[in-house]
Design a protein around this motif. Structure first.
Motif, PDB file in Angstrom:
ATOM      1  N   TRP A  43      -5.343  -7.368  -8.302  1.00 52.40           N
ATOM      2  CA  TRP A  43      -6.322  -6.475  -7.667  1.00 52.40           C
ATOM      3  C   TRP A  43      -7.209  -5.854  -8.740  1.00 52.40           C
ATOM      4  O   TRP A  43      -6.759  -5.364  -9.746  1.00 52.40           O
ATOM      5  N   ASN A  83       2.885   1.424  -3.626  1.00 55.95           N
ATOM      6  CA  ASN A  83       2.100   1.737  -4.822  1.00 55.95           C
ATOM      7  C   ASN A  83       1.213   2.970  -4.665  1.00 55.95           C
ATOM      8  O   ASN A  83       0.895   3.620  -5.665  1.00 55.95           O
ATOM      9  N   TYR A  84       0.777   3.250  -3.443  1.00 56.51           N
ATOM     10  CA  TYR A  84      -0.233   4.292  -3.282  1.00 56.51           C
ATOM     11  C   TYR A  84       0.070   5.263  -2.151  1.00 56.51           C
ATOM     12  O   TYR A  84      -0.763   6.123  -1.853  1.00 56.51           O
ATOM     13  N   LYS A 123      -5.817   7.586  -7.425  1.00 56.75           N
ATOM     14  CA  LYS A 123      -5.611   7.143  -8.806  1.00 56.75           C
ATOM     15  C   LYS A 123      -6.802   6.341  -9.341  1.00 56.75           C
ATOM     16  O   LYS A 123      -6.626   5.336 -10.041  1.00 56.75           O
ATOM     17  N   GLU A 173      -3.278   2.500 -13.129  1.00 55.99           N
ATOM     18  CA  GLU A 173      -2.503   1.876 -12.063  1.00 55.99           C
ATOM     19  C   GLU A 173      -3.363   1.419 -10.910  1.00 55.99           C
ATOM     20  O   GLU A 173      -2.875   1.103  -9.840  1.00 55.99           O
ATOM     21  N   ILE A 174      -4.644   1.418 -11.106  1.00 64.14           N
ATOM     22  CA  ILE A 174      -5.537   1.141  -9.993  1.00 64.14           C
ATOM     23  C   ILE A 174      -5.432  -0.295  -9.529  1.00 64.14           C
ATOM     24  O   ILE A 174      -5.843  -0.633  -8.420  1.00 64.14           O
ATOM     25  N   ASN A 175      -4.890  -1.205 -10.315  1.00 64.11           N
ATOM     26  CA  ASN A 175      -4.929  -2.614  -9.955  1.00 64.11           C
ATOM     27  C   ASN A 175      -3.626  -3.107  -9.342  1.00 64.11           C
ATOM     28  O   ASN A 175      -3.265  -4.270  -9.427  1.00 64.11           O
ATOM     29  N   LYS A 176      -2.916  -2.234  -8.721  1.00 62.88           N
ATOM     30  CA  LYS A 176      -1.655  -2.674  -8.092  1.00 62.88           C
ATOM     31  C   LYS A 176      -1.938  -3.203  -6.692  1.00 62.88           C
ATOM     32  O   LYS A 176      -2.999  -2.960  -6.112  1.00 62.88           O
ATOM     33  N   HIS A 217       0.843  -1.204   0.000  1.00 57.17           N
ATOM     34  CA  HIS A 217       0.000   0.000   0.000  1.00 57.17           C
ATOM     35  C   HIS A 217       0.878   1.255   0.000  1.00 57.17           C
ATOM     36  O   HIS A 217       0.579   2.263  -0.658  1.00 57.17           O
ATOM     37  N   CYS A 228      -4.160  -1.965  -3.184  1.00 56.65           N
ATOM     38  CA  CYS A 228      -5.096  -0.909  -3.551  1.00 56.65           C
ATOM     39  C   CYS A 228      -6.313  -0.909  -2.625  1.00 56.65           C
ATOM     40  O   CYS A 228      -6.873  -1.976  -2.342  1.00 56.65           O
ATOM     41  N   SER A 267     -13.023  -1.869   1.897  1.00 52.57           N
ATOM     42  CA  SER A 267     -12.532  -1.681   0.531  1.00 52.57           C
ATOM     43  C   SER A 267     -13.344  -2.563  -0.395  1.00 52.57           C
ATOM     44  O   SER A 267     -13.607  -3.737  -0.096  1.00 52.57           O
TER      45      SER A 267
END
Lengths: 299, 400
Positions: free
Chosen positions: A299, A192-193, A200, A205-208, A189, A211, A263
């Protein structure tokens, strides 16, 4: 002239008939929703009223100990035709001379039905499709996706590892990062974010890994739907960001949303075989044990 | 979706049930809680709190009937012309307009509330007042209304009898509602004791859809009550004209020429929206009602002969009268029913020299009056009156 009617059937009342109407503003209560009430209603038993409410002798079986009374919805009290209060007529006692009643307003009926119930128990719509947008507003959307920094979202979830970044505030009040034994997903987390929730959304890149997407229902939507599910509808909502009404004091509350720690992103796991060396103490030999483990997650 | 709303035709009394009916289409498929709704607006702003809304489910024939009297009846502060300086006074605020817009409301199959209103509404006019339930039932049987009984035929808004006996200086009032035809002449035809008569055409200004107060006593219209030859004015008629076209009905009055030391007059808001006057020619008993509380104040060491231990902190009083009506005819006695029921009554009280009158708001006490005993020829009753003020201070009669 004071009249009481049940779905258009008017009771024949004594000439000295009176009723005490008690008003309660539900905005003054946080633990219940009280409604207005018409108290001290005494309806004489006569041929006309018996035809509307039924014979008083039959009420006895409805009054075991603890029973609050028999309800007749659709009752209204009017003066000269002007509506004073409407709701359910509750007959608490019936004798040969009178029906002793009180009138619970429609709001009070709803309040009693919803008392001590969790808001989540209502029939909220399920399996809704999340729409990723760059921005949300309370006029067009039921929910929003505010970007929030939450370093602790994945704490206690999943495999742990050493040297996973952990945010803290030093003695000068400055944010710092240290490495600790934490959930691997927390590290993903961060990587990547940067520990951001709802970041995002409209980017590929939302599926890293790691997420987190949490839609937050607008408070305005929750209030509106809670009431609508109980048959009440908002006539005027001051919690609006409509530019036509910028000066309304509640306008700033239009952006309020209800936070949650859920989530909606579901990881899809790929499993595979893994040969795990294991020492057999009985045979004193090193053996290979094959296990199925999660090898990949998307993800 | 629109519904058809029917409002009362013409002028309506706001003190009686005011019925509005609605017819419309059936509920849409899947709809629940289907109701016909009305919006009650006050274009002139006379109804505090308007617009009002009401909704009731239609019956099986898709018909709904609303009684909106509680919404449209209003308390108005009344007054009349005193002293009599103007023969015709217009009042635009004693009537008010109401607009009714119809609509439907229901919860559709999606659980959403749907409200649909007609594009325009129906308007009608109300006058404060009312008639008895018996009168309403008689009108219904004869397909009549207040409009067709009083307004359309041009009747003055009063229940006073013909040939009502009045004091020569009495402020005799007639109230008239202009429903489209403007009157410009008040004609008084006066008959004298020598058989002669005098016709006086008094120019007046009236306004359409206004209530007008007319002072029709010849005394206030500069007509001689006694001619040069000594003939005395005995009776007269009053009627409204538009040029030479009659507009109103004709009312006859008689002078009560019997001497009266202190004539009293009672002005009262009548059942039909006007203000009537009644001559009380009998004896009067003037009283004063006082009420108060007494409390005990302990004696102090430094009390003097002027100090007291029983104190009356709050004492209030109001004037009270018991005035006899004087001998009246049966029709005059029956007219007193309207006076006894009225909630707005004023006593014209004469000063010592009976040269001027004070207007005193009064209340008529509850009573069980015997108005007419058919074994007799003339009748009179005592009327108990109390001043509609309670005060701890008195009124100085010497100043007026």
């Amino acid at each position: 002239m004071l009249t009481i009617d049940l779905s258009g059937s008017y009771f024949a009342l004594d000439t000295a008939f009176s009723v005490r109407i008690s008003g309660m503003n539900p905005a003054c209560f946080t633990d219940k929703i009280p409604g207005d009430a018409g108290l001290g209603i005494s309806i004489p038993v006569n041929d006309i009223n018996r035809g509307i409410l039924g014979a008083p002798e039959r009420f006895a079986k409805y009054f075991p100990a603890g029973n609050p009374g028999v309800r007749f919805p659709g009752c209204s009290i009017r003066f000269g035709g002007a509506l004073l209060i409407s709701g359910s007529l509750v007959v608490t006692q019936a004798s040969n001379e009178n029906y002793d009643c009180w009138l619970q307003s429609n709001l009070g009926v709803m309040g009693e039905a919803q008392q001590e119930k969790d808001i989540t128990e209502m029939a909220w719509p399920t399996n809704q499709t999340f729409v990723a947008k760059e921005s949300y507003n309370d006029e067009d959307d039921d929910y929003c996706a505010m970007i929030i920094k939450n370093p602790g979202f994945w704490d206690g979830k999943g495999r742990e590892a050493d040297n996973v970044p952990m945010a803290y505030t030093d003695e000068n009040g400055d944010p710092q990062i240290k490495l600790e034994t934490r959930s691997v997903l927390s590290g993903d987390h961060w990587t990547n974010y940067a520990w951001l929730v709802n970041n995002k959304l409209t980017e590929p890149e939302i599926n890293k890994k790691g997420c987190v997407i949490s839609p937050f229902l607008y408070l305005r939507y929750v209030i509106r739907e809670s009431l609508r599910m109980n048959g009440w509808y908002i006539n005027r909502n001051d919690m609006t960001s409509n530019p036509l009404f910028p000066s309304l004091p509640m306008a700033t509350c239009s952006q309020l949303a209800i936070y949650n720690n859920v989530s909606i992103v579901e990881p899809e796991f790929t499993t595979g075989s893994y040969n795990l060396p294991q020492y057999n103490w009985e045979t004193n030999q090193l053996e290979t044990k094959t296990e199925n483990i999660i090898t990949e997650q998307e993800w | 979706m629109s519904i058809t709303v029917t409002v009362p035709s013409g002028i309506t009394l706001s003190g009686n049930p005011v019925w509005v009916t609605a017819t419309g289409p059936a509920a849409p498929a899947g709809a629940t809680n289907y109701k016909f709704a009305i919006k009650i607006e006050s274009p002139g702003g006379e109804l505090t709190g308007a617009p009002f809304y009401d909704a009731i489910p239609p019956d099986d024939a898709l018909f709904a009937r609303f009684n909106i009297q509680g919404y449209v009846d209003r308390q108005t502060v009344y007054a009349f012309g005193w002293p009599v300086n103007n023969i015709c006074l217009p009042y635009g605020n004693y009537t008010h307009e109401v607009k009714i817009t119809g609509g439907v409301s229901y919860i559709n199959s999606n659980g959403d509330l749907v409200e649909a209103w007609n594009a325009s509404g129906e308007t009608f006019t109300l006058i404060n007042g009312g008639v008895s339930q018996r009168q309403i039932d008689i009108w219904k049987a004869a397909t009549q209304t207040f409009q067709t009984t009083y307004i359309t035929p041009g009747k003055f808004l009063t229940q006073r009898p013909q040939d009502d006996y009045c004091h020569p200086h009495q402020p005799v009032k007639l109230w008239f509602y202009n429903d489209g035809v403007i009157c410009n002449t008040l004609r008084l035809v006066c008959k004298y004791s020598d058989g002669t008569s005098v016709t006086s055409n008094i120019a007046i200004t009236q306004y359409e859809h206004y209530l007008h107060e007319l002072s029709v006593n010849p005394y206030h219209n500069s007509i001689d009550l006694v001619t040069e030859s000594g003939a005395v004015l005995l009776n007269w008629t009053a009627r409204l004209y538009n040029n030479e076209t009659t507009v109103s009905d004709e009312r006859r009055f008689q002078y009560d020429l019997r001497p009266c030391e202190r004539p009293f007059w009672l002005m009262f808001f009548n059942s039909l929206g006007g203000i009537d006057d009644v001559y009380l020619s009998g004896y009067a008993v003037e009283g004063f009602e006082v009420e108060g509380t007494t409390v005990y104040k302990p004696a102090q060491f430094d009390n003097s002969i002027f100090d007291r231990t029983l104190v009356t902190p709050g004492k209030q009083g109001n004037n009270a009268w018991r005035i006899n009506t004087g001998w009246k005819t049966a029709t005059q006695m029956l007219h007193l029913r309207d006076l006894l029921l009225s909630r707005e009554v004023w006593l014209l009280y004469p000063n010592n020299g009976v040269t001027n009158y004070y207007v005193i708001p009064v209340n008529i006490g509850n009573s069980q009056a015997e108005l007419v005993d058919r074994q007799k020829d003339l009748w009179a009753i005592d009327i108990e009156i109390t001043e509609a003020h309670n005060s701890q201070f008195s009124f100085d009669n010497r100043l007026y």
